[in-house]
Motif scaffolding. Structure first.
Motif, PDB file in Angstrom:
ATOM      1  N   ILE A   1       0.820  -1.213   0.000  1.00  0.00           N
ATOM      2  CA  ILE A   1       0.000   0.000   0.000  1.00  0.00           C
ATOM      3  C   ILE A   1       0.854   1.263   0.000  1.00  0.00           C
ATOM      4  O   ILE A   1       0.325   2.376   0.059  1.00  0.00           O
ATOM      5  CB  ILE A   1      -0.964   0.025   1.200  1.00  0.00           C
ATOM      6  CG1 ILE A   1      -0.194   0.056   2.518  1.00  0.00           C
ATOM      7  CG2 ILE A   1      -1.927  -1.157   1.146  1.00  0.00           C
ATOM      8  CD1 ILE A   1      -1.080   0.202   3.734  1.00  0.00           C
ATOM      9  N   GLY A   2       2.177   1.100  -0.047  1.00  0.00           N
ATOM     10  CA  GLY A   2       3.058   2.252  -0.160  1.00  0.00           C
ATOM     11  C   GLY A   2       3.386   2.927   1.155  1.00  0.00           C
ATOM     12  O   GLY A   2       3.720   4.116   1.178  1.00  0.00           O
ATOM     13  N   SER A   3       3.296   2.172   2.271  1.00  0.00           N
ATOM     14  CA  SER A   3       3.605   2.756   3.576  1.00  0.00           C
ATOM     15  C   SER A   3       5.049   2.461   3.965  1.00  0.00           C
ATOM     16  O   SER A   3       5.585   1.403   3.648  1.00  0.00           O
ATOM     17  CB  SER A   3       2.666   2.184   4.650  1.00  0.00           C
ATOM     18  OG  SER A   3       3.041   2.630   5.940  1.00  0.00           O
ATOM     19  N   ASP A   4       5.662   3.406   4.677  1.00  0.00           N
ATOM     20  CA  ASP A   4       7.021   3.178   5.166  1.00  0.00           C
ATOM     21  C   ASP A   4       7.018   2.645   6.594  1.00  0.00           C
ATOM     22  O   ASP A   4       8.070   2.507   7.218  1.00  0.00           O
ATOM     23  CB  ASP A   4       7.842   4.472   5.101  1.00  0.00           C
ATOM     24  CG  ASP A   4       7.235   5.582   5.952  1.00  0.00           C
ATOM     25  OD1 ASP A   4       6.105   5.413   6.464  1.00  0.00           O
ATOM     26  OD2 ASP A   4       7.897   6.625   6.113  1.00  0.00           O
ATOM     27  N   LYS A   5       5.833   2.339   7.122  1.00  0.00           N
ATOM     28  CA  LYS A   5       5.705   1.811   8.476  1.00  0.00           C
ATOM     29  C   LYS A   5       5.638   0.279   8.434  1.00  0.00           C
ATOM     30  O   LYS A   5       5.196  -0.311   7.453  1.00  0.00           O
ATOM     31  CB  LYS A   5       4.454   2.357   9.154  1.00  0.00           C
ATOM     32  CG  LYS A   5       4.426   3.882   9.254  1.00  0.00           C
ATOM     33  CD  LYS A   5       5.502   4.387  10.186  1.00  0.00           C
ATOM     34  CE  LYS A   5       5.413   5.883  10.406  1.00  0.00           C
ATOM     35  NZ  LYS A   5       5.710   6.679   9.217  1.00  0.00           N
ATOM     36  N   ASN A   6       6.070  -0.342   9.536  1.00  0.00           N
ATOM     37  CA  ASN A   6       6.033  -1.799   9.628  1.00  0.00           C
ATOM     38  C   ASN A   6       4.774  -2.314  10.308  1.00  0.00           C
ATOM     39  O   ASN A   6       4.398  -3.466  10.139  1.00  0.00           O
ATOM     40  CB  ASN A   6       7.260  -2.309  10.408  1.00  0.00           C
ATOM     41  CG  ASN A   6       8.560  -2.006   9.693  1.00  0.00           C
ATOM     42  OD1 ASN A   6       8.633  -2.105   8.467  1.00  0.00           O
ATOM     43  ND2 ASN A   6       9.590  -1.630  10.439  1.00  0.00           N
ATOM     44  N   HIS A   7       4.140  -1.453  11.090  1.00  0.00           N
ATOM     45  CA  HIS A   7       2.983  -1.850  11.895  1.00  0.00           C
ATOM     46  C   HIS A   7       1.727  -1.201  11.311  1.00  0.00           C
ATOM     47  O   HIS A   7       1.695   0.014  11.121  1.00  0.00           O
ATOM     48  CB  HIS A   7       3.201  -1.411  13.337  1.00  0.00           C
ATOM     49  CG  HIS A   7       2.329  -2.108  14.328  1.00  0.00           C
ATOM     50  ND1 HIS A   7       0.970  -1.959  14.361  1.00  0.00           N
ATOM     51  CD2 HIS A   7       2.637  -2.972  15.342  1.00  0.00           C
ATOM     52  CE1 HIS A   7       0.467  -2.679  15.350  1.00  0.00           C
ATOM     53  NE2 HIS A   7       1.458  -3.297  15.963  1.00  0.00           N
ATOM     54  N   PRO A   8       0.670  -1.958  11.037  1.00  0.00           N
ATOM     55  CA  PRO A   8      -0.505  -1.384  10.376  1.00  0.00           C
ATOM     56  C   PRO A   8      -1.448  -0.606  11.289  1.00  0.00           C
ATOM     57  O   PRO A   8      -2.304   0.120  10.804  1.00  0.00           O
ATOM     58  CB  PRO A   8      -1.224  -2.625   9.821  1.00  0.00           C
ATOM     59  CG  PRO A   8      -0.876  -3.715  10.783  1.00  0.00           C
ATOM     60  CD  PRO A   8       0.538  -3.427  11.207  1.00  0.00           C
ATOM     61  N   GLU A   9      -1.269  -0.733  12.592  1.00  0.00           N
ATOM     62  CA  GLU A   9      -2.244  -0.146  13.516  1.00  0.00           C
ATOM     63  C   GLU A   9      -2.393   1.360  13.328  1.00  0.00           C
ATOM     64  O   GLU A   9      -1.415   2.100  13.279  1.00  0.00           O
ATOM     65  CB  GLU A   9      -1.824  -0.434  14.959  1.00  0.00           C
ATOM     66  CG  GLU A   9      -2.951  -0.224  15.961  1.00  0.00           C
ATOM     67  CD  GLU A   9      -4.046  -1.259  15.772  1.00  0.00           C
ATOM     68  OE1 GLU A   9      -5.112  -0.885  15.216  1.00  0.00           O
ATOM     69  OE2 GLU A   9      -3.848  -2.425  16.155  1.00  0.00           O
ATOM     70  N   GLY A  10      -3.645   1.798  13.237  1.00  0.00           N
ATOM     71  CA  GLY A  10      -3.961   3.216  13.203  1.00  0.00           C
ATOM     72  C   GLY A  10      -3.764   3.915  11.879  1.00  0.00           C
ATOM     73  O   GLY A  10      -4.089   5.098  11.750  1.00  0.00           O
ATOM     74  N   LEU A  11      -3.261   3.204  10.881  1.00  0.00           N
ATOM     75  CA  LEU A  11      -2.899   3.859   9.617  1.00  0.00           C
ATOM     76  C   LEU A  11      -4.044   3.916   8.606  1.00  0.00           C
ATOM     77  O   LEU A  11      -3.855   4.393   7.489  1.00  0.00           O
ATOM     78  CB  LEU A  11      -1.712   3.137   8.981  1.00  0.00           C
ATOM     79  CG  LEU A  11      -0.390   3.253   9.735  1.00  0.00           C
ATOM     80  CD1 LEU A  11       0.675   2.389   9.069  1.00  0.00           C
ATOM     81  CD2 LEU A  11       0.074   4.698   9.801  1.00  0.00           C
ATOM     82  N   PHE A  12      -5.233   3.479   8.998  1.00  0.00           N
ATOM     83  CA  PHE A  12      -6.359   3.411   8.076  1.00  0.00           C
ATOM     84  C   PHE A  12      -7.507   4.264   8.610  1.00  0.00           C
ATOM     85  O   PHE A  12      -7.842   4.194   9.796  1.00  0.00           O
ATOM     86  CB  PHE A  12      -6.787   1.961   7.879  1.00  0.00           C
ATOM     87  CG  PHE A  12      -5.663   1.092   7.404  1.00  0.00           C
ATOM     88  CD1 PHE A  12      -5.383   0.962   6.052  1.00  0.00           C
ATOM     89  CD2 PHE A  12      -4.841   0.431   8.314  1.00  0.00           C
ATOM     90  CE1 PHE A  12      -4.319   0.190   5.615  1.00  0.00           C
ATOM     91  CE2 PHE A  12      -3.777  -0.351   7.891  1.00  0.00           C
ATOM     92  CZ  PHE A  12      -3.512  -0.465   6.535  1.00  0.00           C
ATOM     93  N   PHE A  13      -8.102   5.049   7.732  1.00  0.00           N
ATOM     94  CA  PHE A  13      -9.111   6.002   8.179  1.00  0.00           C
ATOM     95  C   PHE A  13     -10.448   5.319   8.399  1.00  0.00           C
ATOM     96  O   PHE A  13     -10.946   4.610   7.521  1.00  0.00           O
ATOM     97  CB  PHE A  13      -9.271   7.119   7.141  1.00  0.00           C
ATOM     98  CG  PHE A  13     -10.054   8.294   7.650  1.00  0.00           C
ATOM     99  CD1 PHE A  13      -9.459   9.224   8.486  1.00  0.00           C
ATOM    100  CD2 PHE A  13     -11.385   8.468   7.318  1.00  0.00           C
ATOM    101  CE1 PHE A  13     -10.175  10.314   8.975  1.00  0.00           C
ATOM    102  CE2 PHE A  13     -12.104   9.546   7.795  1.00  0.00           C
ATOM    103  CZ  PHE A  13     -11.498  10.476   8.630  1.00  0.00           C
ATOM    104  N   PRO A  14     -11.055   5.516   9.580  1.00  0.00           N
ATOM    105  CA  PRO A  14     -12.359   4.890   9.844  1.00  0.00           C
ATOM    106  C   PRO A  14     -13.474   5.599   9.088  1.00  0.00           C
ATOM    107  O   PRO A  14     -13.646   6.807   9.194  1.00  0.00           O
ATOM    108  CB  PRO A  14     -12.514   5.080  11.360  1.00  0.00           C
ATOM    109  CG  PRO A  14     -11.702   6.298  11.676  1.00  0.00           C
ATOM    110  CD  PRO A  14     -10.545   6.282  10.729  1.00  0.00           C
ATOM    111  N   ASP A  15     -14.230   4.827   8.326  1.00  0.00           N
ATOM    112  CA  ASP A  15     -15.294   5.410   7.504  1.00  0.00           C
ATOM    113  C   ASP A  15     -16.066   4.270   6.853  1.00  0.00           C
ATOM    114  O   ASP A  15     -15.720   3.094   7.017  1.00  0.00           O
ATOM    115  CB  ASP A  15     -14.695   6.328   6.433  1.00  0.00           C
ATOM    116  CG  ASP A  15     -15.686   7.376   5.937  1.00  0.00           C
ATOM    117  OD1 ASP A  15     -16.883   7.280   6.299  1.00  0.00           O
ATOM    118  OD2 ASP A  15     -15.275   8.279   5.187  1.00  0.00           O
TER     119      ASP A  15
END
Length: 329
Positions: free
Chosen positions: A147-161
């Motif tokens: 998804i093109g993220s530079d983070k290793n942990h997915p928590e919190g990186l997705f917008f709730p909607d």
């Protein structure tokens, strides 16, 4: 002379045939062919011929010849869009062709509430029958790169909607949309942050926003909660927030925090670690992000739940203890 008569006769016949064909063509296009609401699915690799067969198999009696002729005129054989199409009762062949040309597919929806963990989000995705499932629990490390993220942990990186999607949209595509939305909201709000906010970057703002989100569902309290944490960060005080402890406990949390849990060393136990935890603990909504970047400017350093969804705020430990006795002990 004889040849002229033959030529004239042929032209007359061709003209009559052309008129008849045109009238027949228009009649077929205007005749209702869908007797009850019908759903057809166009899959990757489907051809115009397979679409016609699908329609006729569901008792949608389109004329093969004229339907394909009109479709070719619209170049539809090269423009078929994958997805499900809901054909309304009373639709004509022309209506169907226009719907296919416009690519008006059925949309499904999926909702990720504010405050959910990535685990809750991913379980909802895995259980949705209308998505194409390409990810397993063992592949989540690869997800961030996809998804093109530079983070290793997915928590919190997705917008709730609530997200709308077409049938067989891949889970990765849906997650990328939610990720990109969060980045857009976060970066926009970061540019408008208050001076003096004790946060180094947007990711730290996301971490703090996730804590605010888990601490209160009351919109009017979010800036107050954020203010307490901002002042504690500035003073070098421990955040001492229960939601981070719960997150660090993982599956060991069963609805209650014991005194030994507060002493258990985890990267998320803010009764022990200084500053923010290493990652967000949930998906914060926009209001929580705004609150984290615009904390209130009171002098409160403590708060305790009143038991009615609201909190009592205090600026001294003695006052805080009084509220603890009043509302919890």
């Amino acid at each position: 002379m004889f040849r002229s008569i033959i030529a004239f006769t042929l032209l007359m016949v061709l003209g009559l045939v052309s008129i008849w064909a045109g009238m027949h063509y228009q009649l077929i296009l205007k005749k209702p062919v869908v007797m009850t609401e019908t759903v057809i699915e166009i899959k990757k690799g489907d051809t115009l011929e397979s679409v016609v067969k699908n329609l006729r198999a569901q008792q949608v009696t389109v004329n093969r010849l004229w339907f394909r002729l009109f479709a070719y005129r619209k170049n539809l054989d090269h423009l078929l869009k994958v997805g499900e199409y809901v054909l309304a009762k009373g639709s004509t062949a022309a209506d169907i062709l226009q719907q296919l040309t416009d690519g008006k597919t059925r949309k499904y929806s999926i909702t990720f509430p504010e405050g959910w963990s990535f685990k809750q989000m991913f379980n909802t995705i895995k259980n949705n029958p209308n998505l194409q499932h390409t990810l397993t629990d063992n592949q989540l490390e690869d997800l961030m790169a996809q998804i093109g993220s530079d983070k290793n942990h997915p928590e919190g990186l997705f917008f709730p909607d609530t997200y709308f999607f077409e049938k067989n949209t891949s889970d990765v595509d849906l997650l990328k949309r939610a990720h990109d939305r969060m980045q857009a909201v976060l970066n926009e709000e970061w540019q408008k942050r208050d001076d003096g906010v004790p946060l180094e970057n947007p990711y730290e703002a996301l971490i703090l926003a996730s804590i605010v989100e888990k601490e209160t569902g009351a919109g009017e309290e979010r800036r107050k909660i954020a203010g307490v944490f901002a002042r504690r960060l500035k003073k070098g005080m421990l955040l001492q927030t229960d939601p981070t402890v719960i997150y660090g406990m993982g599956d060991d949390y069963h609805g209650d925090i014991r005194h030994k849990d507060l002493r258990e060393p985890t990267p998320y136990n803010t009764y022990i670690i200084e500053g923010l935890p290493p990652t967000p603990i949930a998906m914060p909504g926009k209001q929580a992000i705004v609150a984290a970047l615009h904390p209130d400017n009171s002098d409160a350093l403590f708060f305790v739940a009143r038991g009615n969804g609201r909190h009592a705020f205090s600026s001294t430990l003695a006052e805080h203890e009084k509220y603890v006795d009043q509302y919890q002990r």
